[in-house]
Design a protein around this motif. Structure first.
Motif, PDB file in Angstrom:
ATOM      1  N   ILE A  71      -1.833   3.238   9.713  1.00 58.55           N
ATOM      2  CA  ILE A  71      -2.019   3.007   8.279  1.00 58.55           C
ATOM      3  C   ILE A  71      -0.901   3.752   7.556  1.00 58.55           C
ATOM      4  N   SER A  72      -0.169   3.035   6.684  1.00 62.67           N
ATOM      5  CA  SER A  72       0.967   3.628   5.967  1.00 62.67           C
ATOM      6  C   SER A  72       0.696   3.567   4.468  1.00 62.67           C
ATOM      7  N   MET A  73       0.644   4.752   3.830  1.00 66.23           N
ATOM      8  CA  MET A  73       0.490   4.836   2.374  1.00 66.23           C
ATOM      9  C   MET A  73       1.883   4.947   1.753  1.00 66.23           C
ATOM     10  N   ASN A  74       2.155   4.142   0.733  1.00 63.99           N
ATOM     11  CA  ASN A  74       3.464   4.176   0.078  1.00 63.99           C
ATOM     12  C   ASN A  74       3.534   5.387  -0.846  1.00 63.99           C
ATOM     13  N   PRO A  75       4.399   6.382  -0.578  1.00 66.68           N
ATOM     14  CA  PRO A  75       4.445   7.587  -1.425  1.00 66.68           C
ATOM     15  C   PRO A  75       5.239   7.379  -2.712  1.00 66.68           C
ATOM     16  N   GLY A 124       4.170  -4.562  -2.602  1.00 67.46           N
ATOM     17  CA  GLY A 124       4.429  -3.236  -3.141  1.00 67.46           C
ATOM     18  C   GLY A 124       3.899  -2.116  -2.286  1.00 67.46           C
ATOM     19  N   ALA A 125       3.334  -2.456  -1.127  1.00 64.22           N
ATOM     20  CA  ALA A 125       2.756  -1.417  -0.265  1.00 64.22           C
ATOM     21  C   ALA A 125       3.783  -0.791   0.665  1.00 64.22           C
ATOM     22  N   GLY A 126       5.000  -1.297   0.704  1.00 66.76           N
ATOM     23  CA  GLY A 126       6.047  -0.697   1.531  1.00 66.76           C
ATOM     24  C   GLY A 126       6.252  -1.380   2.854  1.00 66.76           C
ATOM     25  N   LYS A 127       5.975  -2.698   2.928  1.00 68.25           N
ATOM     26  CA  LYS A 127       6.123  -3.402   4.207  1.00 68.25           C
ATOM     27  C   LYS A 127       7.590  -3.510   4.614  1.00 68.25           C
ATOM     28  N   THR A 128       8.437  -3.887   3.648  1.00 61.45           N
ATOM     29  CA  THR A 128       9.863  -4.037   3.972  1.00 61.45           C
ATOM     30  C   THR A 128      10.471  -2.709   4.388  1.00 61.45           C
ATOM     31  N   ASN A 188      -1.290   3.099  -5.920  1.00 60.51           N
ATOM     32  CA  ASN A 188      -1.501   2.829  -7.344  1.00 60.51           C
ATOM     33  C   ASN A 188      -0.621   1.676  -7.766  1.00 60.51           C
ATOM     34  N   ASP A 189      -0.917   1.125  -8.966  1.00 60.26           N
ATOM     35  CA  ASP A 189      -0.156  -0.007  -9.498  1.00 60.26           C
ATOM     36  C   ASP A 189       1.042   0.422 -10.318  1.00 60.26           C
ATOM     37  N   LYS A 190       1.159   1.738 -10.597  1.00 58.70           N
ATOM     38  CA  LYS A 190       2.232   2.227 -11.449  1.00 58.70           C
ATOM     39  C   LYS A 190       3.509   2.552 -10.665  1.00 58.70           C
ATOM     40  N   LYS A 191       3.407   2.465  -9.339  1.00 57.13           N
ATOM     41  CA  LYS A 191       4.534   2.824  -8.471  1.00 57.13           C
ATOM     42  C   LYS A 191       4.996   4.256  -8.743  1.00 57.13           C
ATOM     43  N   ALA A 192       4.033   5.135  -8.952  1.00 53.75           N
ATOM     44  CA  ALA A 192       4.319   6.537  -9.253  1.00 53.75           C
ATOM     45  C   ALA A 192       3.808   7.393  -8.111  1.00 53.75           C
ATOM     46  N   THR A 229      -5.331   5.843  -6.687  1.00 56.89           N
ATOM     47  CA  THR A 229      -6.343   5.074  -7.423  1.00 56.89           C
ATOM     48  C   THR A 229      -7.411   4.610  -6.438  1.00 56.89           C
ATOM     49  N   ASP A 230      -8.639   5.163  -6.579  1.00 52.95           N
ATOM     50  CA  ASP A 230      -9.700   4.873  -5.609  1.00 52.95           C
ATOM     51  C   ASP A 230     -10.029   3.391  -5.549  1.00 52.95           C
ATOM     52  N   SER A 231     -10.190   2.779  -6.728  1.00 49.58           N
ATOM     53  CA  SER A 231     -10.620   1.374  -6.745  1.00 49.58           C
ATOM     54  C   SER A 231      -9.592   0.473  -6.078  1.00 49.58           C
ATOM     55  N   LEU A 232      -8.294   0.709  -6.351  1.00 51.70           N
ATOM     56  CA  LEU A 232      -7.246  -0.117  -5.756  1.00 51.70           C
ATOM     57  C   LEU A 232      -7.183   0.071  -4.244  1.00 51.70           C
TER      58      LEU A 232
END
Length: 1140
Positions: free
Chosen positions: A72-76, A130-134, A599-603, A608-611
């Protein structure tokens, strides 16, 4: 405490625990964990605990977490120092669970399985946009490039594979990192070095070219062209305003990446020109116009935009303008042309833009494959990297989101199948009993979409192909009729009454219950986007373009290959591509990377728990954990398991001497772990419940603390004892040194006292001896003094006697010396007086002799002095002149014009005559060196000079060229053997000339032979004699004054040779030919001298008619060669280019 414990253990074993053993300290997935590194070990397992664990690790910059072998990869959304070369070396050739979770661990596991076990691998990277796949695919490829082999060719292949990403990203990336999906097969040789790659599948959202959702923008390449291209490229391609297809400006250049991959400069330019053409299409607008019959048609508002695009692609403006205004429908042998209204014209423009961009992208993929494909024909190992778009749920979901989510359904299906298969294969391999695992099978959803009979895609194709009025509403009606009873399909207009009052479901929409949740699709545009038709008129217009790339992109536009078959719909093509992709994935060993955006802000630092909860659900991560935990939650090889937990049992600590499995069995029996909590495989131990693993870890932690305390106690005792022994040894050393010092001091005192006594005794004895010696010495000195005084008295008396005697002798000597000096001075004065008298006599005699001589010769000197002085001066000047001329004579070359300057003007005539005589003499010497052949050549050159110098412009260029004569080597060439035998005399000149035809002024190649008796013209190819003219029949030769090679052989009237008329010929060796003809006439005594006429206009007799040959100077437009043209029956005009 773990660090201290490991340090103490290392110190203990190194210092004395076991002399030959050295413990290797390794980190593990379970050491120093922040949260839980592997979600399979999460206890208790729930969605909330899953999210809490992700948040805890994300807050501590731990962006990677495992679910078994899934990463599992989280986009930082920021750079982290975890991708350095040191990190690459740290994860290289390490076990998957040996270090903390990282994408490098999965890449290393896949690469080593490919290299060592010869298993084809596939890395599936999925997640939301936007999750960092590329970025994850880049990290995988960069890691493989870093750990594989080195070398110039290998590095070139690696660089091309890495740079293929930026090229395709420029064409496919938008604000969402990817609007498509890429599958690349990287091919390796048997050593694991990359050989090349193939991009076998790429799915592009081409509708984005003409329309972008709110907050989105177009593909990157358009912005790169406008802000990153050079001024020269922009001036060629982009003389345009901001296109209506663009909605933002931010970009970077990818031209360098294209050059690295292998694109030529003209290919890069062609790509940029087509991209600019797509932008120019966006500037074209239409206006309505009514015809006289009442029908509506469209016209282009501003034709300048159309003109710029046509100039860029090389298309006639009228052809493309008609294609935008009319549509031709062809059925069997009939053609019907209809006008397009404004909306249809806009549809045609957008369809052309989408197709042009999509086909350009397909060509790019094919071109990249040509550059990066493996050259070797041997079998390759393959690692596939799938960077696919994620599941999409927007406010407004259309046909693009529908097919994207369909692809994700297929990927989820194959993920569950391959995960269960991998789990089952491991159980079978290890000899563990397999139990069926309950899981949700999304095949029912895939069947709802792709079923060939009642699937949504099949009904959409059927609706697009049926005759009559076809709209999105009729398509929705068909779905409501056929799919109403399906449990995963929802529509307000369906027969299912429970959705009639559902106000969250609009009338023009339908909803599908996907594995990731419910998605609402708006049917507007489904039919048009599925058809994706490009009118045949536009295809044919594109095929007529002069652009190098356009014809390759629109082959169906070829009028000679008209295909009336309807093209496949977009849905059918997508379904086929997905099916091919699934078959490819099933042949490889899968590795998974699940990407999540926090998150959706790309910050950064925002979770964001819901996302994240939404992504965890539609990625099926909880279900994946349950699948892994349905069997055994944790498994580990026997050796590392025994190494980690051996301190929990006295029988296995500190060293187990038997097999590792037996050691683990003894360990588990000693810990009294229930048998149902674990199973023994062939090479691994399988633990069913995470609680058992945590129990072992807790016992290990307590044992390590006890061991650390024990080691600390032993260490402190050893340290105190060592200090005591050191103090004891120091006391002994100090005592020994003190005793030594005391004895040395006592010895020094005794030695000093003895020395004092000895010194006093020796002093008394010495003084006594001294007194005796002094007395004896005084007696001896008294005797010596008395004797000395006596001897002195005697010596002084003798001295006085000797001095008196010496004074007497000196007085005598002085008196004698004075007397001798007086005598010498008197003699000197006498001799000097005598010498003065002799000198005076000599001087007087000399003056007298001179006076006599002057008186004798005075009369002669006065009469002839001037003439004698003049003759003497002239003689000296001439002598000096000739001696100087001897040393300054010029070289013996006849062409050397140097001559020394005359010193006096009266020598002018002599100087000139000497120069002439010297030149004649050296010319004679130079001629004396000539052979007969060379003398003949120079005589010919001299004769040519007399004939042509200052008369013919061609003459200066011929001076430096030697007269060769036989240019064809006719006697040696077997080709001309027959011609050589036909000529009896010796050939003086053989050359190829052009015989000028009177009819058209063109020349025919002929062999020209000159002997002493005749001129022969023969065919160049066959060698057959065409004409033989005796030299007496030649009356004269005519040439021009210019630099051409034309000459006319004029024959005597009435002679046998003059029947066919004169000959007009052209040769490169004209000067040599005429010189030899003239020389033969001069040397022959029986014939007249040949007359040579040099004029720019002369008459030539052709049979019965006389033709005037006129020479003119042509300008630069006439070319660089001499041309002959027939002006009329009586005039041939020869154009000679002007010479500089």
């Amino acid at each position: 405490i773990n660090y201290v414990t490991c340090s103490c253990l290392h110190l203990y074993f190194c210092s004395g625990g076991t002399p030959t053993a050295k413990m290797e300290v390794k980190t593990s997935l379970l050491d120093n964990m922040i949260g839980v590194g592997d979600m399979v070990l999460l206890e208790p397992l729930s969605e909330d605990s899953f999210l809490d664990n992700l948040r805890k690790r994300f807050d501590h910059n731990e962006i990677y977490t495992y679910i078994g072998s899934v990463v599992i990869s989280m986009n930082p959304y920021r750079s982290l120092p975890i991708y350095t070369p040191d990190k690459v070396e740290e994860y290289r050739n390490r076990n998957f669970y040996e270090l903390s979770p990282h994408i490098y661990a999965l890449a290393d596991e896949a690469y080593r399985s490919l290299r060592d076990q010869d298993k084809d691998q596939c890395i599936l990277i999925t997640g939301e946009s936007g999750a960092g796949k590329t970025e994850a695919s880049k990290l995988v490829m960069s890691y493989v490039a870093a750990v594989c082999g080195k070398g110039q060719e290998v590095n070139k292949v690696k660089e091309q594979l890495l740079q293929s990403n930026p090229v395709l990203e420029g064409e496919s990336k938008t604000l969402h990192p990817n609007s498509g999906g890429k599958y690349m097969d990287i091919e390796f040789d048997f050593k694991g070095d990359p050989l090349g790659g193939v991009i076998s599948n790429y799915l592009l959202e081409k509708s984005r070219v003409v329309k972008q959702p709110r907050g989105e923008r177009n593909f990157h390449i358009f912005y790169q062209l406008l802000s990153g291209a050079s001024d020269d490229t922009l001036s060629k391609c982009c003389k345009l305003e901001l296109s209506r297809f663009l909605s933002g400006m931010e970009c970077f250049s990818s031209e360098n990446a294209m050059q690295i991959v292998g694109f030529m400069e003209d290919e890069v330019q062609s790509v940029l020109e087509l991209v600019a053409a797509v932008l120019k299409l966006g500037n074209i607008e239409f206006k309505p116009e009514s015809r006289c019959n009442g029908t509506d048609e469209s016209r282009i508002k501003d034709k300048n935009d159309l003109k710029e695009m046509c100039e860029l692609l090389g298309i006639e403006q009228s052809v493309l303008e008609r294609a935008f205004s009319y549509r031709t429908v062809e059925a069997k042998m009939e053609k019907v042309s209809t006008t397009l209204n404004v909306s249809q014209a806009y549809y045609a423009r957008d369809a052309l833009a989408k197709n042009l961009y999509s086909r350009l992208f397909t060509w790019l993929v094919s071109r990249i494959n040509e550059s990066i494909k493996a050259q070797a024909k041997t079998r390759h190992k393959v690692m596939g990297v799938l960077d696919i778009y994620g599941f999409e749920i927007f406010e407004d979901n259309s046909f693009e989101q529908f097919i994207i989510n369909y692809c994700n359904e297929k990927l989820q299906q194959i993920f569950i199948e391959l995960t269960l298969r991998e789990e089952q294969e491991e159980y079978v391999r290890e000899g563990i009993e397999w139990t069926n695992i309950e899981y949700f099978n999304n095949a029912i959803i895939c069947d709802l979409i792709e079923n060939n009979q009642n699937g949504i895609l099949a009904m959409l194709d059927e609706e697009c192909l049926r005759p009559g009025t076809v709209t999105d509403e009729t398509f929705l009606d068909k779905l409501n009729t056929i799919c109403a009873e399906h449990q995963h399909f929802e529509s307000r207009l369906s027969k299912n009454s429970k959705f009639l009052t559902d106000h969250s479901l609009p009338h023009n929409c339908f909803r599908i219950q996907h594995y990731a949740g419910k998605v609402l699709y708006r049917v507007e545009g489904f039919v048009d986007k599925n058809n994706d038709l490009l009118y045949r008129d536009l295809s044919q217009a594109m095929y007529k373009a002069n652009h190098s790339l356009i014809k390759q992109l629109f082959p169906e536009g070829n009028p000679a290959k008209v295909n009336l078959k309807r093209p496949l719909t977009a849905g059918s093509q997508f379904k086929t591509s997905v099916g091919t992709l699934m078959k490819n994935l099933q042949t490889k060993n899968p590795n998974y990377i699940r990407c999540i955006k926090p998150n959706d802000k790309k910050a950064s630092h925002i979770f964001t728990d819901s996302l994240v909860r939404h992504q965890v659900r539609y990625l099926g991560l909880m279900e994946n954990v349950r699948v892994r935990r349905a069997g055994y939650a944790f498994r580990q090889a026997y050796e590392p398991c025994l190494e980690r937990y051996k301190m929990l049992c006295k029988k296995t600590w500190p060293h187990w001497r038997g097999p590792a499995r037996e050691g683990v069995e003894v360990l588990m029996a000693d810990l009294q772990v229930p048998a149902e909590e674990f199973s023994y495989g062939r090479s691994k131990i399988f633990i069913r419940n995470p609680r058992t693993l945590f129990f072992l870890e807790e016992r290990r932690r307590q044992c390590l603390q006890d061991l650390a305390t024990l080691i600390q106690k032993i260490y402190r005792g050893w340290k105190c004892r060592s200090q005591f022994l050191l103090l004891k040894q120091s006391q002994i050393v100090v005592a020994a040194w003190y005793r030594r010092f005391a004895q040395q001091k006592k010895y020094q005192n005794i030695k000093s006292a003895t020395t004092v006594v000895q010194s006093y005794t020796r002093g008394w004895q010495a003084r006594k001896l001294l007194r005796e010696l002094k007395y004896q010495k005084r007696c001896e000195e008294a005797v010596t003094t008395i004797a000395a005084f006596w001897h002195g008295t005697q010596a002084r008396m003798e001295l006085r006697r000797l001095k008196q005697e010496a004074r007497n002798k000196h007085a005598v000597t002085v008196i004698w010396a004075y007397w001798q000096g007086t005598k010498a001075r008197r003699e000197l004065r006498r001799l000097k007086e005598e010498a003065r008298r002799k000198h005076a006599v000599a001087v007087i005699w000399a003056y007298w002799q001179g006076l006599k001589v002057r008186r004798e010769y005075r009369k002669f000197f006065r009469a002839n002095a001037g003439k004698k002085i003049y003759d003497f001066t002239i003689q000296r000047i001439m002598q000096k002149y000739f001696l100087g001329l001897k040393t300054t004579l010029p070289s013996m070359s006849p062409i050397d014009k140097n001559w020394p300057a005359r010193p006096y003007r009266f020598l002018d005539g002599v100087h000139t005559e000497l120069r002439r005589i010297f030149h004649l003499w050296r010319c004679k010497k130079y001629r004396g060196q000539f052979t007969e052949e060379r003398k003949a050549v120079y005589e010919e050159k001299l004769e040519a000079s007399e004939i042509f110098k200052d008369k013919k412009a061609l003459y200066p260029s011929s001076v430096s060229q030697p007269f060769k004569g036989d240019y064809l080597e006719i006697s040696k060439n077997p080709k001309y053997q027959k011609l050589n035998s036909a000529v009896d005399e010796k050939v003086l000149l053989a050359d190829v000339v052009n015989k000028i035809n009177r009819a058209n002024g063109k020349g025919t190649a002929r062999i020209f032979l000159l002997t002493k008796k005749s001129v022969v013209l023969a065919d160049q190819k066959t060698g057959q004699v065409k004409a033989s003219v005796p030299l007496p029949d030649v009356a004269s030769v005519s040439v021009s004054t210019q630099s051409d090679g034309f000459f006319a052989l004029k024959l005597k009237e009435g002679s046998a040779s003059a029947v066919k008329g004169d000959f007009l010929l052209s040769s490169e060796h004209l000067i040599e030919i005429i010189t030899k003809l003239h020389r033969i006439g001069v040397t022959a005594a029986d014939r007249e001298q040949l007359n040579i006429d040099i004029s720019d206009e002369f008459l030539v007799q052709f049979k019965q008619d006389k033709v005037c040959v006129k020479f003119i100077q042509g300008g630069p437009k006439n070319g660089s060669g001499v041309s002959c043209k027939r002006k009329n029956n009586r005039l041939l005009e020869v154009s000679v280019p002007t010479t500089a």
